[in-house]
Scaffold this active site. Structure first.
Site, PDB file in Angstrom:
ATOM      1  N   GLN A 193      52.108  49.754  38.139  1.00 48.99           N
ATOM      2  CA  GLN A 193      52.627  50.710  39.111  1.00 48.99           C
ATOM      3  C   GLN A 193      53.058  52.002  38.425  1.00 48.99           C
ATOM      4  O   GLN A 193      53.170  52.075  37.202  1.00 48.99           O
ATOM      5  CB  GLN A 193      53.837  50.111  39.831  1.00 48.99           C
ATOM      6  CG  GLN A 193      54.932  49.646  38.878  1.00 48.99           C
ATOM      7  CD  GLN A 193      55.730  48.479  39.399  1.00 48.99           C
ATOM      8  OE1 GLN A 193      55.890  48.290  40.597  1.00 48.99           O
ATOM      9  NE2 GLN A 193      56.244  47.669  38.501  1.00 48.99           N
TER      10      GLN A 193
ATOM     11  N   ASP B 185      63.045  38.734  45.015  1.00 47.73           N
ATOM     12  CA  ASP B 185      63.208  40.178  45.220  1.00 47.73           C
ATOM     13  C   ASP B 185      62.025  40.919  44.609  1.00 47.73           C
ATOM     14  O   ASP B 185      62.193  41.855  43.834  1.00 47.73           O
ATOM     15  CB  ASP B 185      64.525  40.644  44.585  1.00 47.73           C
ATOM     16  CG  ASP B 185      64.895  42.067  44.979  1.00 47.73           C
ATOM     17  OD1 ASP B 185      64.414  42.544  46.024  1.00 47.73           O
ATOM     18  OD2 ASP B 185      65.645  42.719  44.223  1.00 47.73           O
TER      19      ASP B 185
END
Length: 545
Positions: A241, A367
């Site tokens: 990313q 998460d």
């Protein structure tokens, strides 16, 4: 040994060099396109389908037009001009790519096609120009056999594409920013022009110098370290990313693919900046004995807000699994994360870690989801069963997902609820905003058959000192949602992209907590908004399914 024109067979001709470089640049730009558009549109199958389709269409059109003109217009100078024009457009991408991207994002289209205008505008023109190179080079080939010349040219171009694909993926993306990678391709194109033009055509010197200055100036202007969000402290492209650390006032924020992922108060590093992270403490109310939550696993690290707070607040051992090693390094360097006997960090895929570990946990916090990029292997029944098998007898699973809590855009939340409900006997869910906008929705699953009521949780909040008042969070408890119209997610069928599709164009609301001046007072919560218990910041986000 030499060819008929006296050239060594191992020395490439100018057309061959141009074809090779065009292959490198076209494939490199295609991979780069995914990184450039992901912060705005995500990196779903629809985004990548748009990228591949636009590049193929632009190259095909370039091949067609180049083939029509090659017989009368092909020359080495025209090859040079095409390459230098492509380099100039790359400079435009560096200088104004974000502006063009945001402008294209405003075009009203169904979410599956939302990235198409942006990809076309940003990468259609340079790819179209590169499509001219191969037919021009075939026309300029010394071979008189058309088939042989064409085959050789396209072989050279394909080898260039292979080099561009592997070089960009394994070398450039892990080490350089998007702007720096663009500069590399621009410099490569300009360098190729120099190699095939000089000293035979010194008249091209002016345009080469001009485009070189444009590239350098665009890169310098784009690297001043300031964004609309604040002062850029650090940025890089990881293997997974785009990552940026941005300071705005006293708050430091971690952006992953352009999305706010974690935040830290520079003056109070353990304070919950984002409201949703306060919900991480809800399991301490659901547990019959909160002191028995001794071992906690976080799947997904980010800025390590939850793990740091748990180590600071509770006598618990915390393991964190984060797949991106660069995120771990940034957390240590910029978010004051320190490994210790009580905080251990593992760089691995969350599912793989759970499959291989022999530890059991009292709480697993999931998460690892983003608003538009969800690792489907962490959403399925099989994963939930695996997580359950790694929990203690009274253990709990906490899942932070991003979805609308009801109505349009709620399909992913409701499907994930149905999936978790298939694996666990009791499931709770909490909204983090009073609106029905896309937001963080917190799901907590327990192995206890008895379901606690809101009143019971509020009573426990009054009695227990869990380090933070959770009355407002408890009051956001929702009734079980309707799930008969959404699938239970399985390894062999987890249509996560389709479920996220309905959130496109909706507001993504991230609530920001007020200062926790009384965070250690049980049953209390500092609030700025009576309706939500927090100061609200709305982030308009396009979610691509």
């Amino acid at each position: 040994m030499s060819t008929a024109d006296g050239r060594s067979p191992w020395r490439p001709t100018s057309p061959e060099i141009a074809v090779f470089v065009s292959g490198v640049a076209s494939m490199g730009l295609e991979i780069l396109a995914g990184r450039l558009v992901a912060p705005q549109f995500g990196s779903s199958i629809y985004t990548w389908g748009s990228i591949i389709g636009v590049f193929l269409a632009a190259l095909s059109l370039g091949y067609h037009q180049g083939g029509k003109r090659a017989a009368t217009r092909a020359s080495e100078r025209r090859l040079s001009l095409i390459l230098i024009a492509t380099a100039a457009y790359v400079a435009l991408l560096v200088l104004a790519g974000d502006l063009l991207l945001r402008s294209a994002a405003g075009i009203p289209l169904p979410s599956r096609f939302a990235s198409l205008p942006a990809v076309t505008l940003l990468f259609g023109p340079p790819t179209y120009l590169l499509g001219f190179i191969s037919p021009y080079a075939a026309e300029l080939s010394a071979s008189e056999e058309v088939g042989r010349a064409s085959g050789h040219v396209y072989m050279v171009g394909t080898v260039g594409s292979i080099v561009g694909a592997f070089g960009t993926t394994f070398l450039l993306v892990p080490t350089l920013s998007v702007d720096a990678i663009s500069l590399v391709f621009g410099a490569l194109l300009v360098g190729t022009v120099v190699a095939i033009s000089f000293p035979e055509r010194p008249q091209d010197t002016g345009v080469v110098v001009l485009v070189s200055l444009l590239l350098v100036g665009a890169f310098a202007a784009g690297s001043l370290g300031y964004s609309v969000e604040g002062q850029v402290v650090y940025e890089t492209q990881t293997a997974y990313q785009e990552l940026r650390v941005v300071d705005s006032g006293d708050t430091r924020t971690l952006y992953l693919d352009g999305q706010r992922h974690s935040a830290m108060d520079l003056d109070d590093p353990n304070r919950h900046v984002f409201e949703y992270t306060r919900y991480f403490h809800i399991p301490y109310l659901l547990a019959d004995d909160p002191d028995e939550i001794d071992r906690v696993l976080f799947v997904g690290g980010g800025g390590f807000t939850g793990p740091k707070r748990f180590v600071h607040e509770y006598d618990a051992t915390v393991d964190v699994v984060e797949i991106d090693p660069e995120v771990v390094d940034v957390a240590k360097e910029h978010f004051r994360v320190e490994e210790s006997d009580r905080l251990r960090i593992h760089t691995a895929d969350g599912r793989e870690f759970l499959r291989e570990t022999d530890h059991t946990y009292d709480l697993i916090v999931l998460d690892a989801y983003k608003k538009d990029k969800v690792p489907f292997q962490l959403t399925t029944v099989e994963f939930m069963e695996l997580a359950k098998s790694r929990l203690s007898a009274d253990g709990m699973l906490f899942a932070n997902i991003i979805s609308a809590p009801e109505g349009p855009g709620s399909e992913f939340y409701r499907a994930e609820y149905a999936t978790i409900d298939r694996a666990f006997p009791t499931v709770y869910s909490f909204r983090t905003s009073a609106s029905n906008a896309v937001q963080n929705v917190e799901i907590v699953a327990t192995r206890d058959d008895r379901r606690l009521t809101e009143a019971e949780l509020l009573a426990r909040n009054e009695r227990r000192d869990v380090g933070i008042g959770l009355a407002n969070e408890v009051r956001s408890l929702m009734e079980p949602p309707r799930t008969d119209d959404v699938p239970v997610l399985r390894d062999d069928r987890a249509p996560v992209d389709s479920l996220l599709d309905s959130m496109a164009g909706q507001r993504y609301v991230v609530e920001e907590s007020a200062d926790e001046n009384s965070s250690n007072t049980s049953g209390s919560s500092t609030t700025a908004d009576p309706a939500t218990g927090s100061a609200s910041t709305e982030v308009r986000a396009r979610v691509v399914g």
